[in-house]
Motif scaffolding. Sequence first.
Motif, short mmCIF file in Angstrom:
data_model
loop_
_atom_site.label_atom_id
_atom_site.label_comp_id
_atom_site.label_asym_id
_atom_site.label_seq_id
_atom_site.Cartn_x
_atom_site.Cartn_y
_atom_site.Cartn_z
N GLU A 176 1.61 -6.92 -7.50
CA GLU A 176 0.88 -5.83 -6.73
C GLU A 176 1.60 -4.17 -7.01
OE1 GLU A 176 -2.61 -4.88 -5.79
OE2 GLU A 176 -2.76 -6.97 -7.80
N LEU A 177 2.49 -4.25 -6.90
CA LEU A 177 3.58 -3.11 -7.10
C LEU A 177 4.00 -2.89 -8.38
CD1 LEU A 177 6.09 -3.93 -3.56
CD2 LEU A 177 3.63 -2.41 -3.58
N ALA A 178 3.98 -4.33 -9.42
CA ALA A 178 4.40 -3.23 -10.81
C ALA A 178 3.28 -3.28 -11.39
CB ALA A 178 4.50 -4.94 -11.35
N ARG A 179 1.56 -4.23 -11.15
CA ARG A 179 0.66 -3.69 -11.36
C ARG A 179 0.43 -2.48 -11.12
NH1 ARG A 179 -4.48 -4.08 -10.47
NH2 ARG A 179 -4.30 -4.16 -8.46
N ARG A 180 0.32 -1.64 -9.63
CA ARG A 180 -0.59 0.10 -9.88
C ARG A 180 1.28 1.21 -10.29
NH1 ARG A 180 -3.06 0.26 -6.01
NH2 ARG A 180 -4.57 -2.62 -5.00
N ARG A 206 -2.53 12.14 -10.93
CA ARG A 206 -1.76 11.27 -10.86
C ARG A 206 -1.52 10.69 -8.93
NH1 ARG A 206 3.57 11.25 -9.93
NH2 ARG A 206 5.22 10.23 -11.44
N GLY A 207 -2.31 10.82 -8.16
CA GLY A 207 -1.39 10.29 -6.45
C GLY A 207 -0.75 11.07 -6.31
N VAL A 208 -0.03 10.86 -5.13
CA VAL A 208 1.39 11.36 -3.92
C VAL A 208 2.10 11.04 -4.56
CG1 VAL A 208 -0.60 11.80 -2.45
CG2 VAL A 208 0.38 9.41 -2.24
N ASP A 209 3.29 11.33 -4.10
CA ASP A 209 5.25 10.39 -4.68
C ASP A 209 5.15 9.44 -3.22
OD1 ASP A 209 5.39 12.07 -6.53
OD2 ASP A 209 5.04 14.06 -5.40
N VAL A 210 4.70 9.78 -2.44
CA VAL A 210 5.10 8.72 -0.99
C VAL A 210 4.09 8.77 0.06
CG1 VAL A 210 5.93 10.68 0.27
CG2 VAL A 210 6.38 8.29 0.75
N VAL A 211 3.94 7.79 0.49
CA VAL A 211 2.29 7.59 2.19
C VAL A 211 3.08 7.29 3.07
CG1 VAL A 211 0.53 6.13 2.45
CG2 VAL A 211 0.67 7.02 0.01
N TYR A 212 3.13 8.15 4.29
CA TYR A 212 4.34 8.04 5.75
C TYR A 212 2.73 6.93 6.54
CZ TYR A 212 7.58 10.07 3.84
OH TYR A 212 9.07 10.70 3.25
N LEU A 261 -2.49 2.61 -0.79
CA LEU A 261 -1.97 1.47 -2.26
C LEU A 261 -2.46 2.16 -3.05
CD1 LEU A 261 -0.65 -1.84 -1.76
CD2 LEU A 261 0.54 -0.28 -1.67
N ASP A 262 -3.31 2.73 -3.25
CA ASP A 262 -4.69 2.90 -4.26
C ASP A 262 -4.13 4.20 -4.95
OD1 ASP A 262 -5.63 0.74 -4.78
OD2 ASP A 262 -7.60 1.14 -3.65
N SER A 263 -3.15 4.98 -2.91
CA SER A 263 -3.03 6.62 -3.70
C SER A 263 -2.01 7.28 -3.98
CB SER A 263 -3.18 7.08 -1.89
OG SER A 263 -4.04 7.07 -1.21
N LEU A 264 -0.99 6.25 -4.71
CA LEU A 264 0.81 6.42 -4.67
C LEU A 264 0.26 6.31 -5.98
CD1 LEU A 264 2.15 4.06 -2.51
CD2 LEU A 264 2.66 5.96 -3.16
N ALA A 265 1.62 6.99 -6.46
CA ALA A 265 1.74 7.26 -7.97
C ALA A 265 2.47 6.66 -8.46
CB ALA A 265 2.05 8.93 -8.58
N PRO A 266 2.42 6.34 -9.33
CA PRO A 266 4.24 5.50 -10.18
C PRO A 266 4.77 6.20 -9.93
CG PRO A 266 1.67 5.84 -12.40
CD PRO A 266 1.63 6.69 -11.06
N LEU A 267 5.77 4.66 -9.56
CA LEU A 267 7.14 4.78 -8.75
C LEU A 267 7.49 5.21 -6.96
CD1 LEU A 267 9.46 6.46 -12.11
CD2 LEU A 267 8.62 4.00 -11.18
N GLY A 268 6.22 4.97 -6.97
CA GLY A 268 5.51 5.72 -5.91
C GLY A 268 6.05 4.75 -4.56
N MET A 269 6.94 5.33 -3.01
CA MET A 269 6.82 4.66 -2.22
C MET A 269 5.77 4.93 -1.18
SD MET A 269 10.83 4.74 0.43
CE MET A 269 11.10 4.26 -0.98
N MET A 270 5.29 3.24 -0.31
CA MET A 270 4.10 3.55 0.18
C MET A 270 5.57 3.33 1.77
SD MET A 270 1.99 2.02 2.03
CE MET A 270 1.04 0.94 3.13
N VAL A 271 5.76 3.98 2.77
CA VAL A 271 6.35 3.17 4.00
C VAL A 271 5.59 3.38 5.07
CG1 VAL A 271 7.96 4.78 5.48
CG2 VAL A 271 7.66 6.01 2.93
#
Length: 325
Positions: free
Chosen positions: A251-255, A207-213, A225-235
């Motif tokens: 792109e955010l919607a598509r992912r 599924r991926g990670v919840d947040v990327v710092y 971006l490729d590592s994030l789970a749906p509804l995840g946050m890229m910081v």
Amino acid sequence: MTLTCEIRRNGGPDVLEWIETDPGDPGPGEVRIRHHAVGLNYIDVYHRTGLYPLPLPSGIGLEAAGEITAIGDGVSDLAVGDRVAYASAPLGAYAEERLMPADRVVPLPDTVDARSAAALMLKGLTAHFLLFRTFAVQPGQRVLVHAAAGGVGYLLCRWATHLGATVIGTAGSRDKAAIAREAGCAEVIQYRDGNVATQVRRAAGKRGVDVVYDGVGAATFQDSLDSLAPLGMMVSFGNASGAVPAFEPSELARRGSLFFTRPSLLDYTRERSDLLAGASALFEALSAGTLSARIDQEYPLKQAARAHRALEARKTTGASLLIPG
């Protein structure tokens, strides 16, 4: 007179010039501080190169710790002799002594020495707002931290692990991977070992990670971006490898309806109450042993150019300090 660093033009480390100046007496709402240690941060490189434009000539440096030597009118919560630290504008921390707005200065508890404060203020306050306010990390969540052995990355990993998150870190070498594991990473991915996002999903679950710092920027943006789970946050909080490329919001919607933010410490500490609360949480974490001031490099203040070269070449780990005379 005091030794002060000035930049008159943008460019490489050679544009750092040293001059003798008189800081003068503090005006209303100001204090004068004699520095015991000065923090080195990647934002200093951005200011020097012009990535973050400044009116020139300008001082440089945002973080230091020392002792108050004079106070101006209207300053009631600080006194001469107080041990203090700061991590904010106006620029000019690369100096032996300087004036600062009193509302940007925080007193140091007896448990925190000047070197630790200068190493931790900017990075620690950044880690605090990223983990507690930008994305409030909860137990059991999966967190990806790029450059996990770096100054902010190391603190993010330590603190997020303490909060009960599963932390995956990235690093550029075996030595840095070892530091990231020491910081609490459950898994460390080396950039040279293949596709980062694929390895992240293997470690965190499909599924991926919840947040990327991400403080690296252009070089890691796509992997983030490729590592994030749906509804995840890229910081995205830094540009060590350059600014992130332009991208379409679709792109955010598509992912998976991702969130993207580019936060700034300035905005999260604009109110003095927020600054003091962040500093208090940081000092408590340091005193409790949750965080530590990992100071891996120290340079004489006048060798700031050498320190910048090492930082840009990614030859540093943890925090670096500049030490006045």
